[in-house]
Scaffold this motif. Structure first.
Motif, PDB file in Angstrom:
ATOM      1  N   HIS A   6      -5.626   2.830  -1.095  1.00  0.00           N
ATOM      2  CA  HIS A   6      -6.787   1.965  -1.308  1.00  0.00           C
ATOM      3  C   HIS A   6      -6.390   0.494  -1.201  1.00  0.00           C
ATOM      4  N   ALA A   7      -5.234   0.159  -1.793  1.00  0.00           N
ATOM      5  CA  ALA A   7      -4.778  -1.234  -1.774  1.00  0.00           C
ATOM      6  C   ALA A   7      -4.486  -1.685  -0.345  1.00  0.00           C
ATOM      7  N   VAL A   8      -3.818  -0.843   0.438  1.00  0.00           N
ATOM      8  CA  VAL A   8      -3.500  -1.185   1.833  1.00  0.00           C
ATOM      9  C   VAL A   8      -4.778  -1.324   2.647  1.00  0.00           C
ATOM     10  N   TYR A   9      -5.718  -0.400   2.443  1.00  0.00           N
ATOM     11  CA  TYR A   9      -6.991  -0.450   3.176  1.00  0.00           C
ATOM     12  C   TYR A   9      -7.714  -1.758   2.882  1.00  0.00           C
ATOM     13  N   SER A  10      -7.812  -2.097   1.596  1.00  0.00           N
ATOM     14  CA  SER A  10      -8.491  -3.325   1.198  1.00  0.00           C
ATOM     15  C   SER A  10      -7.788  -4.555   1.774  1.00  0.00           C
ATOM     16  N   TYR A  11      -6.467  -4.532   1.748  1.00  0.00           N
ATOM     17  CA  TYR A  11      -5.682  -5.677   2.213  1.00  0.00           C
ATOM     18  C   TYR A  11      -5.842  -5.892   3.713  1.00  0.00           C
ATOM     19  N   LEU A  12      -5.721  -4.829   4.490  1.00  0.00           N
ATOM     20  CA  LEU A  12      -5.763  -4.959   5.952  1.00  0.00           C
ATOM     21  C   LEU A  12      -7.172  -5.052   6.518  1.00  0.00           C
ATOM     22  N   SER A  13      -8.173  -4.731   5.707  1.00  0.00           N
ATOM     23  CA  SER A  13      -9.549  -4.776   6.200  1.00  0.00           C
ATOM     24  C   SER A  13     -10.036  -6.199   6.439  1.00  0.00           C
ATOM     25  N   LYS A  14      -9.382  -7.173   5.815  1.00  0.00           N
ATOM     26  CA  LYS A  14      -9.781  -8.568   6.027  1.00  0.00           C
ATOM     27  C   LYS A  14      -9.587  -8.928   7.501  1.00  0.00           C
ATOM     28  N   GLY A  15     -10.613  -9.540   8.087  1.00  0.00           N
ATOM     29  CA  GLY A  15     -10.614  -9.801   9.522  1.00  0.00           C
ATOM     30  C   GLY A  15      -9.420 -10.584  10.023  1.00  0.00           C
ATOM     31  N   ASP A  16      -9.004 -11.625   9.275  1.00  0.00           N
ATOM     32  CA  ASP A  16      -7.892 -12.451   9.755  1.00  0.00           C
ATOM     33  C   ASP A  16      -6.582 -11.678   9.767  1.00  0.00           C
ATOM     34  N   ARG A  17      -6.354 -10.836   8.757  1.00  0.00           N
ATOM     35  CA  ARG A  17      -5.123 -10.041   8.725  1.00  0.00           C
ATOM     36  C   ARG A  17      -5.140  -8.945   9.783  1.00  0.00           C
ATOM     37  N   PHE A  18      -6.311  -8.311   9.947  1.00  0.00           N
ATOM     38  CA  PHE A  18      -6.426  -7.251  10.948  1.00  0.00           C
ATOM     39  C   PHE A  18      -6.128  -7.810  12.335  1.00  0.00           C
ATOM     40  N   ALA A  19      -6.713  -8.979  12.632  1.00  0.00           N
ATOM     41  CA  ALA A  19      -6.445  -9.627  13.922  1.00  0.00           C
ATOM     42  C   ALA A  19      -4.979 -10.014  14.028  1.00  0.00           C
ATOM     43  N   ASP A  20      -4.404 -10.489  12.936  1.00  0.00           N
ATOM     44  CA  ASP A  20      -3.005 -10.919  12.927  1.00  0.00           C
ATOM     45  C   ASP A  20      -2.069  -9.749  13.202  1.00  0.00           C
ATOM     46  N   LEU A  21      -2.433  -8.563  12.698  1.00  0.00           N
ATOM     47  CA  LEU A  21      -1.613  -7.366  12.949  1.00  0.00           C
ATOM     48  C   LEU A  21      -1.521  -7.095  14.449  1.00  0.00           C
ATOM     49  N   PHE A  22      -2.642  -7.186  15.138  1.00  0.00           N
ATOM     50  CA  PHE A  22      -2.655  -6.946  16.585  1.00  0.00           C
ATOM     51  C   PHE A  22      -2.004  -8.098  17.347  1.00  0.00           C
ATOM     52  N   ASN A  23      -2.325  -9.323  16.949  1.00  0.00           N
ATOM     53  CA  ASN A  23      -1.750 -10.478  17.647  1.00  0.00           C
ATOM     54  C   ASN A  23      -0.233 -10.519  17.506  1.00  0.00           C
ATOM     55  N   GLY A  24       0.256 -10.239  16.310  1.00  0.00           N
ATOM     56  CA  GLY A  24       1.700 -10.283  16.071  1.00  0.00           C
ATOM     57  C   GLY A  24       2.441  -9.111  16.674  1.00  0.00           C
ATOM     58  N   SER A  25       1.810  -7.933  16.651  1.00  0.00           N
ATOM     59  CA  SER A  25       2.491  -6.715  17.096  1.00  0.00           C
ATOM     60  C   SER A  25       2.392  -6.470  18.594  1.00  0.00           C
ATOM     61  N   LEU A  26       1.248  -6.772  19.169  1.00  0.00           N
ATOM     62  CA  LEU A  26       1.015  -6.436  20.578  1.00  0.00           C
ATOM     63  C   LEU A  26       1.028  -7.643  21.512  1.00  0.00           C
ATOM     64  N   PHE A  27       0.769  -8.845  20.962  1.00  0.00           N
ATOM     65  CA  PHE A  27       0.665 -10.025  21.814  1.00  0.00           C
ATOM     66  C   PHE A  27       1.700 -11.094  21.464  1.00  0.00           C
ATOM     67  N   HIS A  28       2.747 -10.695  20.732  1.00  0.00           N
ATOM     68  CA  HIS A  28       3.878 -11.588  20.422  1.00  0.00           C
ATOM     69  C   HIS A  28       3.439 -12.898  19.761  1.00  0.00           C
ATOM     70  N   GLY A  29       2.432 -12.822  18.917  1.00  0.00           N
ATOM     71  CA  GLY A  29       1.993 -13.991  18.175  1.00  0.00           C
ATOM     72  C   GLY A  29       0.903 -14.798  18.852  1.00  0.00           C
ATOM     73  N   GLU A  30       0.612 -14.508  20.114  1.00  0.00           N
ATOM     74  CA  GLU A  30      -0.472 -15.221  20.792  1.00  0.00           C
ATOM     75  C   GLU A  30      -1.797 -14.854  20.135  1.00  0.00           C
ATOM     76  N   GLN A  31      -2.628 -15.860  19.887  1.00  0.00           N
ATOM     77  CA  GLN A  31      -3.872 -15.643  19.152  1.00  0.00           C
ATOM     78  C   GLN A  31      -4.976 -15.122  20.081  1.00  0.00           C
ATOM     79  N   VAL A  32      -4.849 -13.857  20.426  1.00  0.00           N
ATOM     80  CA  VAL A  32      -5.797 -13.216  21.339  1.00  0.00           C
ATOM     81  C   VAL A  32      -7.059 -12.782  20.606  1.00  0.00           C
TER      82      VAL A  32
END
Length: 315
Positions: A6-32
């Motif tokens: 529940h804690a992880v779901y709540s934490y990652l559900s925030k839009g900025d963090r969710f986007a950051d997970l993809f930007n950091g992991s798949l786009f090498h930090g580029e703000q896609v």
């Protein structure tokens, strides 16, 4: 879901963090991806299993990007243990998303009588229909190294004839293992702080050093503090939570909390050592071994030897 889930779901559900997970992991930090453009689109799916029982299956987090151009679906699966079927699970989630889109398009096409020939009618889709692409990231939070498959082909047993393997239509999942991340700077939100600390699990001195050397741990948002508390598996952090709350900023000082815990641990260690030595002294006095008593006080090596000898007596 358990408390950690529940804690992880709540934490990652925030839009900025969710986007950051993809930007950091798949786009090498580029703000896609922009968190403000991600719309929650989690779906509930009920299916019948082989036993005839109905089972609910949900993605952990699913969001749709609506930037005024092409729609895209982004999904995250949190994994706390090494799963040896994870590529297949991810493929199943993605296929389910695509089949759901096909079903919706077919209903719409039949209702609007859009079919132009028998091929379209039998397919359920028109020749110019297109699906929304789906991108899934698996975030592995576990402390152990990931030893499971990373692609569908990793789960297969192929024949010795390499031609068959070359023909195989593979599926590769986007796996992010926290303990494998090298460029933490690619993450621009407090995900970076959380990931950095989780890479120090099991190494108390390193963990304390990281917290003391980085200012962000002195002003964490509540959900980041909660997630770290659960992953570090130290209930004392939860007990100290209110003590380290910075009311004027609405933030939490984990640096202070961990420093106090380490100091508390040192004091407990000193007290435990004093009690152990006192107990050994009492045993030696009761046995009339005064020479050994003097040597125990003066000689650390001999003291450790006596601790082992009288371990059964509580030393």
């Amino acid at each position: 879901m358990g408390k950690l889930d529940h804690a992880v779901y709540s934490y990652l559900s925030k839009g900025d963090r969710f986007a950051d997970l993809f930007n950091g992991s798949l786009f090498h930090g580029e703000q896609v991806l922009c968190g403000d453009l991600l719309i929650d689109s989690s779906e509930r799916c009920i299916r019948k299993d082989e036993s005839g029982n109905y089972k609910e299956t949900d993605r952990d987090i699913r969001k749709t990007l609506q930037d005024g151009t092409i729609l895209q679906i982004f999904a995250e699966e949190s994994q706390s243990y090494v799963s040896y079927v994870m590529p297949l699970r991810c493929m199943n989630y993605d296929v389910r998303d695509y089949l759901s889109q096909v079903s919706a398009l077919e209903i719409q096409n039949r209702k609007q009588k859009k079919f132009r020939d028998s091929d379209e009618y039998l397919s359920g889709l028109c020749a110019d229909d297109r699906l929304i692409p789906v991108y899934t990231v698996v975030l592995y939070w576990g402390e152990k190294n990931w030893t499971g498959p990373r692609t569908l082909s990793d789960m297969m047993e192929f024949s010795d004839d390499s031609r068959f393997k070359e023909l195989f239509c593979d599926y590769t999942m986007n796996l992010v293992c926290i303990n494998e991340i090298d460029n933490l700077e690619d993450y621009k939100t407090d995900l970076q702080a959380v990931f950095r600390l989780l890479q120090c699990r099991g190494e108390k001195e390193k963990l304390h050093s990281v917290v003391k050397s980085r200012d962000e741990y002195s002003h964490l948002p509540e959900d980041a503090y909660d997630v770290l508390t659960l992953f570090l598996s130290d209930k004392r952090l939860e007990l100290k939570k209110e003590e380290v709350y910075i009311k004027e900023r609405g933030e939490y000082d984990m640096c202070q909390a961990l420093t106090e815990l380490i100091e508390d641990g040192k004091q407990e260690g000193i007290k435990e050592g004093e009690n152990r030595l006192l107990n050994l002294q009492k045993i030696l006095i009761a046995a009339g071994k005064m020479d050994e008593l003097s040597q125990v006080i003066l000689d650390e090596t001999y003291r450790q030897k006596m601790y082992q000898e009288y371990a059964a007596d509580g030393c």
